[in-house]
Design a protein around this motif. Structure first.
Motif, short mmCIF file in Angstrom:
data_model
loop_
_atom_site.label_atom_id
_atom_site.label_comp_id
_atom_site.label_asym_id
_atom_site.label_seq_id
_atom_site.Cartn_x
_atom_site.Cartn_y
_atom_site.Cartn_z
N VAL A 145 0.78 -1.20 -0.12
CA VAL A 145 0.06 -0.03 -0.10
C VAL A 145 0.92 1.19 -0.03
CG1 VAL A 145 -1.67 1.27 1.20
CG2 VAL A 145 -2.03 -1.15 1.51
N MET B 110 -1.02 7.75 2.75
CA MET B 110 -2.31 8.08 3.28
C MET B 110 -2.20 8.02 4.90
SD MET B 110 -4.27 7.58 0.81
CE MET B 110 -5.67 7.40 1.44
N THR C 136 -6.14 2.44 5.72
CA THR C 136 -5.76 1.43 4.47
C THR C 136 -5.38 0.30 4.65
OG1 THR C 136 -3.49 2.30 4.64
CG2 THR C 136 -4.96 3.85 3.43
#
Length: 138
Positions: A93, A97, A115
């Protein structure tokens, strides 16, 4: 090479552990090692940026630095950042974020990464370590 009484002792302990867990499960005994649910009463979104050498900056939603892991006994921010980055690496990922820092109704602080689904309840990490995140949400 291992004395026979030690082998018997090991298997006895294994059997006893399985028997105790089975009894607790069958009898419906309540699970005691789980953190009780508590609703979120306050939360902020922050971004963690930095490195192990220079420390980790905590940025608010507007990109303004609100804390740094090298200031005010906040080194635990670095530890949490490493855990978040590790989980994001494992799940492949992107790391830009934000994460949520939440205060629960029971007064506890948690860090949640939406996330990846990773979260940590800051229980038992010491007063200074929890305070590093509590200052961010207060």
């Amino acid at each position: 090479m291992v004395p026979q009484f030690l082998v018997w002792g090991m298997f006895t302990m294994m059997f006893a552990a399985v028997a105790l867990v089975s009894y607790a499960r069958i009898s419906g005994r309540e699970v005691t090692s789980v953190v009780p649910h508590s609703d979120i009463i306050k939360e902020i979104f922050v971004t963690l940026e930095g490195s192990r050498n220079e420390g980790v900056a905590v940025l608010d939603i507007n990109g303004k630095q609100i804390a740094h892991s090298t200031q005010d006994k906040a080194g635990f921010i670095d530890v949490i950042w490493m855990s978040v980055m590790r989980e994001r690496t494992v799940q492949d990922v992107t790391s830009e974020m934000p994460v949520r820092i939440v205060r629960r109704e029971n007064g506890r602080i948690a860090v949640i990464d939406d996330t990846t689904g990773w979260k940590i309840e800051l229980i038992g990490y010491g007063r200074d370590n929890v305070a590093a995140f509590a200052r961010l949400i207060d």
